[in-house]
Design an enzyme around this catalytic site. Structure first.
Site, PDB file in Angstrom:
ATOM      1  N   LYS A  13      17.086 -28.817 -31.127  1.00  0.00           N
ATOM      2  CA  LYS A  13      18.221 -28.673 -30.193  1.00  0.00           C
ATOM      3  C   LYS A  13      19.504 -28.315 -30.954  1.00  0.00           C
ATOM      4  O   LYS A  13      20.209 -27.382 -30.594  1.00  0.00           O
ATOM      5  CB  LYS A  13      18.442 -29.978 -29.398  1.00  0.00           C
ATOM      6  CG  LYS A  13      17.252 -30.411 -28.569  1.00  0.00           C
ATOM      7  CD  LYS A  13      17.535 -31.678 -27.778  1.00  0.00           C
ATOM      8  CE  LYS A  13      17.797 -32.912 -28.603  1.00  0.00           C
ATOM      9  NZ  LYS A  13      16.662 -33.385 -29.437  1.00  0.00           N
ATOM     10  N   ARG A  88      19.782 -37.801 -20.981  1.00  0.00           N
ATOM     11  CA  ARG A  88      18.598 -38.307 -21.651  1.00  0.00           C
ATOM     12  C   ARG A  88      17.858 -39.326 -20.790  1.00  0.00           C
ATOM     13  O   ARG A  88      16.839 -39.867 -21.208  1.00  0.00           O
ATOM     14  CB  ARG A  88      19.054 -39.013 -22.915  1.00  0.00           C
ATOM     15  CG  ARG A  88      18.559 -38.381 -24.182  1.00  0.00           C
ATOM     16  CD  ARG A  88      19.174 -39.199 -25.297  1.00  0.00           C
ATOM     17  NE  ARG A  88      18.522 -38.993 -26.525  1.00  0.00           N
ATOM     18  CZ  ARG A  88      18.956 -38.155 -27.456  1.00  0.00           C
ATOM     19  NH1 ARG A  88      20.011 -37.413 -27.267  1.00  0.00           N
ATOM     20  NH2 ARG A  88      18.314 -38.060 -28.596  1.00  0.00           N
ATOM     21  N   ARG A 122      14.789 -33.385 -42.717  1.00  0.00           N
ATOM     22  CA  ARG A 122      16.085 -32.838 -42.306  1.00  0.00           C
ATOM     23  C   ARG A 122      17.216 -33.356 -43.198  1.00  0.00           C
ATOM     24  O   ARG A 122      17.242 -34.522 -43.596  1.00  0.00           O
ATOM     25  CB  ARG A 122      16.393 -33.240 -40.859  1.00  0.00           C
ATOM     26  CG  ARG A 122      17.841 -32.902 -40.490  1.00  0.00           C
ATOM     27  CD  ARG A 122      18.155 -33.084 -39.056  1.00  0.00           C
ATOM     28  NE  ARG A 122      17.720 -34.368 -38.549  1.00  0.00           N
ATOM     29  CZ  ARG A 122      17.579 -34.630 -37.265  1.00  0.00           C
ATOM     30  NH1 ARG A 122      17.817 -33.692 -36.375  1.00  0.00           N
ATOM     31  NH2 ARG A 122      17.197 -35.821 -36.868  1.00  0.00           N
ATOM     32  N   ARG A 153      20.250 -38.520 -42.370  1.00  0.00           N
ATOM     33  CA  ARG A 153      20.740 -39.389 -41.293  1.00  0.00           C
ATOM     34  C   ARG A 153      20.098 -40.770 -41.380  1.00  0.00           C
ATOM     35  O   ARG A 153      18.900 -40.877 -41.622  1.00  0.00           O
ATOM     36  CB  ARG A 153      20.414 -38.741 -39.937  1.00  0.00           C
ATOM     37  CG  ARG A 153      21.610 -38.075 -39.297  1.00  0.00           C
ATOM     38  CD  ARG A 153      21.241 -37.234 -38.113  1.00  0.00           C
ATOM     39  NE  ARG A 153      20.534 -37.938 -37.046  1.00  0.00           N
ATOM     40  CZ  ARG A 153      20.184 -37.375 -35.900  1.00  0.00           C
ATOM     41  NH1 ARG A 153      20.504 -36.118 -35.662  1.00  0.00           N
ATOM     42  NH2 ARG A 153      19.544 -38.052 -34.975  1.00  0.00           N
ATOM     43  N   ARG A 164      12.258 -43.471 -31.621  1.00  0.00           N
ATOM     44  CA  ARG A 164      12.974 -42.403 -30.885  1.00  0.00           C
ATOM     45  C   ARG A 164      11.985 -41.530 -30.103  1.00  0.00           C
ATOM     46  O   ARG A 164      12.263 -41.131 -28.970  1.00  0.00           O
ATOM     47  CB  ARG A 164      13.791 -41.549 -31.861  1.00  0.00           C
ATOM     48  CG  ARG A 164      15.061 -42.254 -32.326  1.00  0.00           C
ATOM     49  CD  ARG A 164      15.635 -41.659 -33.601  1.00  0.00           C
ATOM     50  NE  ARG A 164      15.917 -40.242 -33.505  1.00  0.00           N
ATOM     51  CZ  ARG A 164      16.069 -39.447 -34.568  1.00  0.00           C
ATOM     52  NH1 ARG A 164      15.965 -39.948 -35.789  1.00  0.00           N
ATOM     53  NH2 ARG A 164      16.325 -38.181 -34.397  1.00  0.00           N
TER      54      ARG A 164
HETATM   55  P1  AP5 Z   1      17.373 -30.264 -35.273  1.00  0.00           P
HETATM   56  O1  AP5 Z   1      17.916 -28.975 -34.783  1.00  0.00           O
HETATM   57  O2  AP5 Z   1      18.249 -31.143 -36.069  1.00  0.00           O
HETATM   58  O3  AP5 Z   1      16.630 -31.060 -34.095  1.00  0.00           O
HETATM   59  P2  AP5 Z   1      17.221 -31.873 -32.860  1.00  0.00           P
HETATM   60  O4  AP5 Z   1      16.398 -31.521 -31.668  1.00  0.00           O
HETATM   61  O5  AP5 Z   1      18.702 -31.684 -32.772  1.00  0.00           O
HETATM   62  O6  AP5 Z   1      16.818 -33.334 -33.315  1.00  0.00           O
HETATM   63  P3  AP5 Z   1      17.666 -34.682 -33.300  1.00  0.00           P
HETATM   64  O7  AP5 Z   1      16.922 -35.641 -34.198  1.00  0.00           O
HETATM   65  O8  AP5 Z   1      19.100 -34.426 -33.611  1.00  0.00           O
HETATM   66  O9  AP5 Z   1      17.504 -35.114 -31.858  1.00  0.00           O
HETATM   67  P4  AP5 Z   1      17.734 -36.498 -31.279  1.00  0.00           P
HETATM   68  O10 AP5 Z   1      17.688 -36.157 -29.858  1.00  0.00           O
HETATM   69  O11 AP5 Z   1      16.779 -37.536 -31.755  1.00  0.00           O
HETATM   70  O12 AP5 Z   1      19.119 -36.971 -31.944  1.00  0.00           O
HETATM   71  P5  AP5 Z   1      20.608 -37.019 -31.396  1.00  0.00           P
HETATM   72  O13 AP5 Z   1      21.504 -36.785 -32.525  1.00  0.00           O
HETATM   73  O14 AP5 Z   1      20.741 -36.217 -30.162  1.00  0.00           O
HETATM   74  O15 AP5 Z   1      16.065 -29.882 -36.157  1.00  0.00           O
HETATM   75  C1  AP5 Z   1      15.287 -30.896 -36.791  1.00  0.00           C
HETATM   76  C2  AP5 Z   1      14.790 -30.375 -38.140  1.00  0.00           C
HETATM   77  O16 AP5 Z   1      13.883 -29.303 -37.945  1.00  0.00           O
HETATM   78  C3  AP5 Z   1      15.904 -29.828 -39.061  1.00  0.00           C
HETATM   79  O17 AP5 Z   1      15.597 -30.140 -40.371  1.00  0.00           O
HETATM   80  C4  AP5 Z   1      15.839 -28.307 -38.823  1.00  0.00           C
HETATM   81  O18 AP5 Z   1      16.300 -27.589 -39.952  1.00  0.00           O
HETATM   82  C5  AP5 Z   1      14.355 -28.102 -38.573  1.00  0.00           C
HETATM   83  N1  AP5 Z   1      14.090 -27.005 -37.634  1.00  0.00           N
HETATM   84  C6  AP5 Z   1      14.792 -26.688 -36.519  1.00  0.00           C
HETATM   85  N2  AP5 Z   1      14.244 -25.631 -35.894  1.00  0.00           N
HETATM   86  C7  AP5 Z   1      13.143 -25.291 -36.630  1.00  0.00           C
HETATM   87  C8  AP5 Z   1      12.123 -24.281 -36.486  1.00  0.00           C
HETATM   88  N3  AP5 Z   1      12.143 -23.426 -35.462  1.00  0.00           N
HETATM   89  N4  AP5 Z   1      11.136 -24.244 -37.408  1.00  0.00           N
HETATM   90  C9  AP5 Z   1      11.111 -25.125 -38.442  1.00  0.00           C
HETATM   91  N5  AP5 Z   1      12.043 -26.083 -38.644  1.00  0.00           N
HETATM   92  C10 AP5 Z   1      13.033 -26.184 -37.738  1.00  0.00           C
HETATM   93  O19 AP5 Z   1      20.721 -38.564 -30.950  1.00  0.00           O
HETATM   94  C11 AP5 Z   1      20.697 -39.598 -31.921  1.00  0.00           C
HETATM   95  C12 AP5 Z   1      20.821 -40.935 -31.252  1.00  0.00           C
HETATM   96  O20 AP5 Z   1      22.080 -41.020 -30.536  1.00  0.00           O
HETATM   97  C13 AP5 Z   1      19.759 -41.255 -30.181  1.00  0.00           C
HETATM   98  O21 AP5 Z   1      18.584 -41.785 -30.760  1.00  0.00           O
HETATM   99  C14 AP5 Z   1      20.507 -42.265 -29.296  1.00  0.00           C
HETATM  100  O22 AP5 Z   1      20.497 -43.535 -29.877  1.00  0.00           O
HETATM  101  C15 AP5 Z   1      21.932 -41.744 -29.318  1.00  0.00           C
HETATM  102  N6  AP5 Z   1      22.182 -40.840 -28.166  1.00  0.00           N
HETATM  103  C16 AP5 Z   1      22.465 -39.507 -28.234  1.00  0.00           C
HETATM  104  N7  AP5 Z   1      22.603 -38.982 -26.998  1.00  0.00           N
HETATM  105  C17 AP5 Z   1      22.407 -40.015 -26.124  1.00  0.00           C
HETATM  106  C18 AP5 Z   1      22.392 -40.102 -24.707  1.00  0.00           C
HETATM  107  N8  AP5 Z   1      22.589 -39.026 -23.926  1.00  0.00           N
HETATM  108  N9  AP5 Z   1      22.163 -41.322 -24.155  1.00  0.00           N
HETATM  109  C19 AP5 Z   1      21.957 -42.408 -24.909  1.00  0.00           C
HETATM  110  N10 AP5 Z   1      21.932 -42.393 -26.259  1.00  0.00           N
HETATM  111  C20 AP5 Z   1      22.153 -41.202 -26.870  1.00  0.00           C
HETATM  112 MG    MG Z   2      20.383 -32.921 -32.997  1.00  0.00          MG
END
Ligand code: AP5
Ligand code: MG
Length: 206
Positions: A13, A88, A122, A153, A164
């Site tokens: 994402k 989410r 990552r 992270r 997660r």
């Molecule tokens: P990346 O692009 O970083 O993936 P992502 O989908 O953004 O993954 P996240 O781990 O950030 O998602 P998340 O939803 O768990 O975390 P968030 O920060 O939103 O890519 C991942 C890896 O793959 C990277 O190394 C990248 O280089 C590689 N990659 C990407 N594309 C690729 C491809 N095509 N091929 C190969 N490699 C690739 O949330 C964190 C925490 O915050 C949550 O757990 C929760 O506690 C809280 N939170 C956030 N939003 C909410 C909400 N709405 N409600 C409640 N709690 C929330």
């Molecule tokens: Mg992310």
């Protein structure tokens, strides 16, 4: 256009949002990045968020919804925005309907067995939040975009990632049906090179 990116942790994402927002000239709103900024700045919201994020759980809906409501009211969202990581839960999606109209929801679909590898390898920029993977950057630990230091992270440890992924399956995946019923869901194959995923998303947005 008002866009939501939906997908499991590690689906890409953040990677896609960064490229799409540059292309479409709209703001990238990542609730995860907002919480991490609060944690870094030791704000009261950061304190609350940290206790949930460290366990791989969701921050309570009420806290998250208010942050997004205020952010979407800012002037730069008038011509569109991209939400990454919100909504989410079904409750968050219903709350969002109360203060903004989403045009399209892109579901980035990646096989479950690939997600753990993507997350464990990552590295993210501590300054601008750009994502990288050790498979592609080797030993380099400096952000190509802003020169910031790349960090691991805190919630990218194996046990937290498992939680997660469990939370995603239980609380977030129901949004796929929620948005399909509203006729605005588009599914793209996220198991391609990042630039090819971007062109799939671009096609879906046309
Ligand atoms: P990346 O692009 O970083 O993936 P992502 O989908 O953004 O993954 P996240 O781990 O950030 O998602 P998340 O939803 O768990 O975390 P968030 O920060 O939103 O890519 C991942 C890896 O793959 C990277 O190394 C990248 O280089 C590689 N990659 C990407 N594309 C690729 C491809 N095509 N091929 C190969 N490699 C690739 O949330 C964190 C925490 O915050 C949550 O757990 C929760 O506690 C809280 N939170 C956030 N939003 C909410 C909400 N709405 N409600 C409640 N709690 C929330
Ligand atoms: Mg992310």
């Amino acid at each position: 256009m008002n866009i939501v990116l939906l997908g499991a942790p590690g689906a890409g994402k953040g990677t896609q949002a960064s490229m799409l927002c540059e292309m479409l000239n709209i703001p990238h709103i990542s609730t995860g990045d907002i919480f991490r900024r609060h944690i870094k700045e030791l704000t009261p919201i950061g304190k609350i968020a940290k206790s949930y994020i460290d366990r791989g759980e969701l921050v309570p809906d009420s806290v998250t919804e208010e942050i997004v409501r205020l952010r979407l009211a800012e002037a730069d969202c008038k011509n569109g925005y991209l939400l990454d990581g919100f909504p989410r839960t079904v409750a968050q999606a219903k709350a969002l309907e109360g203060f903004s109209k989403v045009d399209v929801v892109i579901e980035i679909d990646v096989p479950h067995e690939k997600l753990m590898h993507r997350i464990i390898g990552r590295r993210v920029c501590g300054k601008c939040a750009e994502s990288y993977h050790v498979d592609f950057i080797g030993e380099k630990r400096v952000c190509e975009k802003c020169g910031g230091d790349l960090i691991h992270r805190d919630d990218d440890k194996e046990d937290t990632v498992k939680e997660r992924l469990f939370v995603y399956a239980n609380k977030t995946a129901p949004l796929i049906d929620f948005y399909a019923e509203r006729g605005i869901l588009k599914k793209v194959n996220g198991d391609l090179a990042a630039k090819d995923v971007l062109s799939e998303i671009s096609k879906a947005l046309k």
